[in-house]
Design a protein around this motif. Structure first.
Motif, PDB file in Angstrom:
ATOM      1  N   LEU A 256       5.705   4.274   2.797  1.00  0.00           N
ATOM      2  CA  LEU A 256       5.372   5.626   3.252  1.00  0.00           C
ATOM      3  C   LEU A 256       6.219   6.624   2.466  1.00  0.00           C
ATOM      4  CD1 LEU A 256       3.652   7.090   5.416  1.00  0.00           C
ATOM      5  CD2 LEU A 256       5.581   6.811   6.997  1.00  0.00           C
ATOM      6  N   ILE A 257       5.552   7.561   1.799  1.00  0.00           N
ATOM      7  CA  ILE A 257       6.218   8.526   0.920  1.00  0.00           C
ATOM      8  C   ILE A 257       6.118   9.913   1.557  1.00  0.00           C
ATOM      9  CG2 ILE A 257       6.227   9.520  -1.410  1.00  0.00           C
ATOM     10  CD1 ILE A 257       4.626   6.848  -2.182  1.00  0.00           C
ATOM     11  N   PRO A 258       7.212  10.394   2.175  1.00  0.00           N
ATOM     12  CA  PRO A 258       7.135  11.641   2.945  1.00  0.00           C
ATOM     13  C   PRO A 258       7.476  12.895   2.150  1.00  0.00           C
ATOM     14  CG  PRO A 258       8.965  10.227   3.674  1.00  0.00           C
ATOM     15  CD  PRO A 258       8.516   9.731   2.348  1.00  0.00           C
ATOM     16  N   PHE A 259       6.698  13.920   2.381  1.00  0.00           N
ATOM     17  CA  PHE A 259       6.946  15.245   1.799  1.00  0.00           C
ATOM     18  C   PHE A 259       7.153  16.233   2.935  1.00  0.00           C
ATOM     19  CE2 PHE A 259       4.480  12.999  -1.370  1.00  0.00           C
ATOM     20  CZ  PHE A 259       5.113  13.335  -2.555  1.00  0.00           C
ATOM     21  N   ILE A 260       7.950  17.265   2.666  1.00  0.00           N
ATOM     22  CA  ILE A 260       8.047  18.382   3.609  1.00  0.00           C
ATOM     23  C   ILE A 260       7.211  19.499   3.017  1.00  0.00           C
ATOM     24  CG2 ILE A 260       9.630  20.040   4.677  1.00  0.00           C
ATOM     25  CD1 ILE A 260      11.715  17.780   4.648  1.00  0.00           C
ATOM     26  N   ALA A 261       6.414  20.142   3.853  1.00  0.00           N
ATOM     27  CA  ALA A 261       5.444  21.109   3.324  1.00  0.00           C
ATOM     28  C   ALA A 261       5.181  22.226   4.320  1.00  0.00           C
ATOM     29  CB  ALA A 261       4.138  20.382   3.010  1.00  0.00           C
ATOM     30  N   THR A 262       4.582  23.302   3.814  1.00  0.00           N
ATOM     31  CA  THR A 262       4.091  24.368   4.703  1.00  0.00           C
ATOM     32  C   THR A 262       2.626  24.629   4.357  1.00  0.00           C
ATOM     33  OG1 THR A 262       4.774  26.065   3.142  1.00  0.00           O
ATOM     34  CG2 THR A 262       6.301  25.581   4.920  1.00  0.00           C
ATOM     35  N   ILE A 263       1.929  25.201   5.317  1.00  0.00           N
ATOM     36  CA  ILE A 263       0.523  25.561   5.092  1.00  0.00           C
ATOM     37  C   ILE A 263       0.481  26.893   4.363  1.00  0.00           C
ATOM     38  CG2 ILE A 263      -1.623  26.234   6.252  1.00  0.00           C
ATOM     39  CD1 ILE A 263      -0.904  24.215   8.462  1.00  0.00           C
TER      40      ILE A 263
ATOM     41  N   ILE B  49       0.856  -1.191   0.000  1.00  0.00           N
ATOM     42  CA  ILE B  49       0.000   0.000   0.000  1.00  0.00           C
ATOM     43  C   ILE B  49       0.892   1.242   0.000  1.00  0.00           C
ATOM     44  CG2 ILE B  49      -1.811   1.223   1.269  1.00  0.00           C
ATOM     45  CD1 ILE B  49      -2.321  -1.534   2.724  1.00  0.00           C
ATOM     46  N   LYS B  50       0.680   2.120  -0.974  1.00  0.00           N
ATOM     47  CA  LYS B  50       1.439   3.366  -1.009  1.00  0.00           C
ATOM     48  C   LYS B  50       0.688   4.436  -0.230  1.00  0.00           C
ATOM     49  CE  LYS B  50       3.320   4.839  -4.962  1.00  0.00           C
ATOM     50  NZ  LYS B  50       3.504   5.057  -6.419  1.00  0.00           N
ATOM     51  N   VAL B  51       1.394   5.050   0.707  1.00  0.00           N
ATOM     52  CA  VAL B  51       0.790   6.062   1.573  1.00  0.00           C
ATOM     53  C   VAL B  51       1.678   7.309   1.550  1.00  0.00           C
ATOM     54  CG1 VAL B  51       0.148   6.604   3.969  1.00  0.00           C
ATOM     55  CG2 VAL B  51      -0.189   4.279   3.096  1.00  0.00           C
ATOM     56  N   THR B  52       1.083   8.462   1.271  1.00  0.00           N
ATOM     57  CA  THR B  52       1.862   9.702   1.350  1.00  0.00           C
ATOM     58  C   THR B  52       1.653  10.320   2.733  1.00  0.00           C
ATOM     59  OG1 THR B  52       0.052  11.073   0.512  1.00  0.00           O
ATOM     60  CG2 THR B  52       1.599  10.187  -1.122  1.00  0.00           C
TER      61      THR B  52
END
Ligand SMILES: Nc1nc2c([nH]c(=O)n2[C@H]2C[C@H](O)[C@@H](COP(=O)(O)OP(=O)(O)OP(=O)(O)O)O2)c(=O)[nH]1
Length: 128
Positions: free
Chosen positions: A79-86, A2-5
């Motif tokens: 688990l596919i992690p991104f770094i993000a801002t709101i 299962i691919k999960v972001t």
């Protein structure tokens, strides 16, 4: 598999973690918000969609970390992690029972979902 972001959302120097509710699989574990990639779905669109659904905010993706594969016994996730801002919206939890904005030093205080451990590790290695 299962691919999960998931999104490591940063505000100033704080990092957002959310806690799974008692009704979810892996109750009360902490994780980064996100969810399953749908068939044919672009991973960056997936994380933006999931964050809107779970937190009611729009994000901008800044970076990407290494995918982490974890075998939970009954299922395996990538688990596919991104770094993000709101970039807009007011944070409103739609599924999780709690959230915390943490300093880097506080990240290991939480009881993380097992798949998140290498993600937290890589994040700290890159940011310390
Ligand atoms: N969103 C998210 N899920 C994670 C993380 N770490 C981790 O093991 N997971 C697992 C929990 C779930 O089994 C799966 C994500 O599924 P989901 O969020 O779309 O759906 P769900 O919890 O309702 O799961 P399900 O009951 O529908 O299988 O990945 C994480 O940091 N973020």
């Amino acid at each position: 598999m299962i691919k999960v972001t998931c999104a490591i959302i940063i505000k100033h120097d704080l990092i957002l973690a959310v806690q799974r509710s008692g009704k979810m699989k892996m109750p009360f574990k902490w994780e980064f918000p996100g969810g399953k990639v749908e068939e044919q779905e672009d991973e960056t669109l997936c994380i933006q969609r999931e964050i809107k659904e779970e937190l009611n905010v729009e994000i901008r993706i800044l970076d990407r970390l290494s995918p982490a594969t974890h075998d939970y016994g009954t299922f395996t996730i990538q688990l596919i992690p991104f770094i993000a801002t709101i970039i807009s919206g007011e944070l409103l939890l739609q599924e999780h029972q709690a959230h915390r904005w943490l300093t880097k030093d506080e990240l290991w205080d939480l009881d993380w979902a097992e798949a998140d451990v290498p993600v937290v590790q890589e994040f700290l290695t890159r940011n310390t």
